[in-house]
Scaffold this active site. Structure first.
Site, PDB file in Angstrom:
ATOM      1  N   GLY A  71       0.819  -1.212   0.000  1.00 54.47           N
ATOM      2  CA  GLY A  71       0.000   0.000   0.000  1.00 54.47           C
ATOM      3  C   GLY A  71       0.849   1.258   0.000  1.00 54.47           C
ATOM      4  N   THR A  72       1.968   1.222   0.705  1.00 51.51           N
ATOM      5  CA  THR A  72       2.827   2.405   0.782  1.00 51.51           C
ATOM      6  C   THR A  72       3.324   2.786  -0.607  1.00 51.51           C
ATOM      7  OG1 THR A  72       3.512   1.830   3.015  1.00 51.51           O
ATOM      8  CG2 THR A  72       4.987   3.283   1.773  1.00 51.51           C
ATOM      9  N   SER A 187      -3.430  -3.395  -0.456  1.00 49.85           N
ATOM     10  CA  SER A 187      -2.315  -4.111   0.166  1.00 49.85           C
ATOM     11  C   SER A 187      -2.793  -5.506   0.544  1.00 49.85           C
ATOM     12  CB  SER A 187      -1.868  -3.352   1.418  1.00 49.85           C
ATOM     13  OG  SER A 187      -0.877  -4.084   2.085  1.00 49.85           O
ATOM     14  N   CYS A 312       3.821   5.910  18.251  1.00 46.28           N
ATOM     15  CA  CYS A 312       4.894   6.041  19.230  1.00 46.28           C
ATOM     16  C   CYS A 312       6.204   6.226  18.470  1.00 46.28           C
ATOM     17  CB  CYS A 312       4.962   4.768  20.053  1.00 46.28           C
ATOM     18  SG  CYS A 312       6.297   4.765  21.221  1.00 46.28           S
TER      19      CYS A 312
HETATM   20  N1  PLP Z   1      -2.761   2.792   3.933  1.00 45.26           N
HETATM   21  C1  PLP Z   1      -3.395   2.440   5.055  1.00 45.26           C
HETATM   22  C2  PLP Z   1      -4.722   3.041   5.370  1.00 45.26           C
HETATM   23  C3  PLP Z   1      -2.811   1.536   5.929  1.00 45.26           C
HETATM   24  O1  PLP Z   1      -3.457   1.195   7.062  1.00 45.26           O
HETATM   25  C4  PLP Z   1      -1.556   0.983   5.607  1.00 45.26           C
HETATM   26  C5  PLP Z   1      -0.875   0.036   6.525  1.00 45.26           C
HETATM   27  O2  PLP Z   1      -0.860   0.204   7.718  1.00 45.26           O
HETATM   28  C6  PLP Z   1      -0.931   1.369   4.417  1.00 45.26           C
HETATM   29  C7  PLP Z   1      -1.570   2.274   3.593  1.00 45.26           C
HETATM   30  C8  PLP Z   1       0.407   0.827   4.008  1.00 45.26           C
HETATM   31  O3  PLP Z   1       0.304  -0.443   3.453  1.00 45.26           O
HETATM   32  P1  PLP Z   1       1.586  -1.428   3.395  1.00 45.26           P
HETATM   33  O4  PLP Z   1       1.794  -1.939   4.779  1.00 45.26           O
HETATM   34  O5  PLP Z   1       1.190  -2.497   2.436  1.00 45.26           O
HETATM   35  O6  PLP Z   1       2.722  -0.622   2.874  1.00 45.26           O
END
Ligand code: PLP
Length: 375
Positions: A71-72, A187, A312
């Protein structure tokens, strides 16, 4: 100690057996999906099958699914590749949206829903082409955002919309066309797939600057040999999305019982976003008087894993930015934990959590639990 209880699905969900099997099967494939020989073609078939499965989960055309490392990367890619001079994002967004470039932040109501009037006013105030980021469901509160309305407003002003659907996938139905999203991030590990794989789904054939250069993989939009095993695991969980959606009423019943029990045990507890449309699996619960980090540690000591709504960094507890954006005082925002359920969660897990949390609430008055942790 009895078996530990895992209630942190929004951080990462346990892998589903079907995803494990798909990862193992794809790991045995020898070829590179870009090779023309038979070994390459077998790998290509597995890749394209997974692409179809992920596309079907969100109602997209397979050729518009672009696999990423999660997702990142998907969020980064959309924000950096859209080539828009303005960037507007809700104050609720994940750091993988907010830390990519300076965003003009949209306010949020006390219910945890973004203020769409502010979006319209912001777009009307400046004619430069914009990218708007609005997540489908918030990772801390589970509150579902009015993405289709936001996309309509964005398009009226010539803006594009990025929808981070990482927490929503497999929990609410997603159709990219009905949402009107130009970019949608996913993700695998949040819905029971492997970690380190995700996708950026495009709503149309927009021109788009690639994030990494090299070979022409992913139609030239994301170079590098594909993570075939991870992608196959992602495809397998995407194919299970209907089962996962069918499980949500069960999770809602568990979560609602959990919340009712907590409010019975401690009337001063606060549940953020409770009156807004929410994911069935998520609860953000503040217990004023005990810093969130301390609650997480105490619960972990008795075998219950949840997470701090409060982020944190370097040993210091920082109040949840999401709850702060909703207008909660620091005493509330700094004492909020997140409980998130999923496919393996049971009534027994919820009972264990309620019992452990109830003990914390009881000890709160009489012990030093409310003290700040040592630096
Ligand atoms: N976007 C949201 C809303 C998330 O909760 C997360 C993960 O915590 C991410 C993006 C990032 O995804 P990834 O862990 O696959 O990089």
């Amino acid at each position: 100690m009895p078996m530990p209880v895992y209630l942190d699905y929004n951080a990462s969900a346990p892998m589903r057996p079907e995803a494990v099997a798909a990862v193992l099967e794809a790991s045995a494939l020898v070829g590179n999906p870009s090779s023309v020989h038979r070994f390459g073609r077998l790998a290509r078939r597995a890749l394209e099958d997974a692409r179809e499965q992920v596309a079907a989960m969100v109602g997209a055309r397979p050729e518009r699914v672009l696999f990423t490392s999660g997702g990142t990367e998907a969020n980064n890619l959309a924000i950096l590749g859209a080539g828009r001079p303005r960037f507007i994002a809700s104050a609720l967004e994940h750091d993988s949206v907010l830390r990519v470039r300076q965003a003009e932040l949209l306010p949020v109501g006390s219910d945890g829903v973004v203020d769409l009037a502010a979006l319209a006013a912001s777009l009307a105030s400046d004619p430069r082409p914009a990218l708007v980021a609005l997540m489908l469901a918030n990772n801390e509160t589970g509150v579902i955002q009015p993405v289709a309305d936001a996309a309509r407003i964005a398009h009226q002003h010539g803006a594009l919309l990025l929808c981070d659907a990482v927490q929503a996938a497999g929990r609410i139905p997603i159709d990219i066309a009905s949402l009107g999203a130009d970019f949608l991030s996913l993700s695998a590990h949040k819905l029971g797939g492997p970690k380190g794989v995700g996708a950026l789904v495009l709503g149309s054939d927009l021109p788009f600057a690639p994030g990494q250069l090299g070979g022409g993989q992913e139609r030239g939009r994301r170079a590098g040999t594909e993570n075939l095993a991870g992608i196959a695991g992602f495809g397998a969980v995407a194919a299970l999305a209907p089962d996962s959606l069918a499980d949500q009423p069960r999770l809602a019943a568990l979560r609602n019982r959990l919340e009712a029990d907590l409010l019975r045990l401690a009337r001063e507890a606060v549940i953020a976003g409770r009156n807004a449309p929410r994911l069935a699996n998520t609860s953000a619960i503040a217990l004023p008087g005990i810093p969130a980090e301390r609650q997480v540690i105490q619960l972990d000591l008795v075998g219950v894993a949840v997470s701090a709504g409060a982020a944190c960094s370097s040993g210091k507890v920082r109040a949840s930015q999401v709850l702060a954006a909703m207008g909660f005082a620091p005493a509330i925002a700094g004492s909020a934990i997140r409980v998130s359920l999923g496919w393996q969660s049971t009534a027994g897990d919820v009972e264990r959590f309620v019992e452990a949390w109830g003990a914390l609430a009881l000890r709160r008055q009489s012990s030093d639990l409310s003290a700040e942790p040592a630096a």
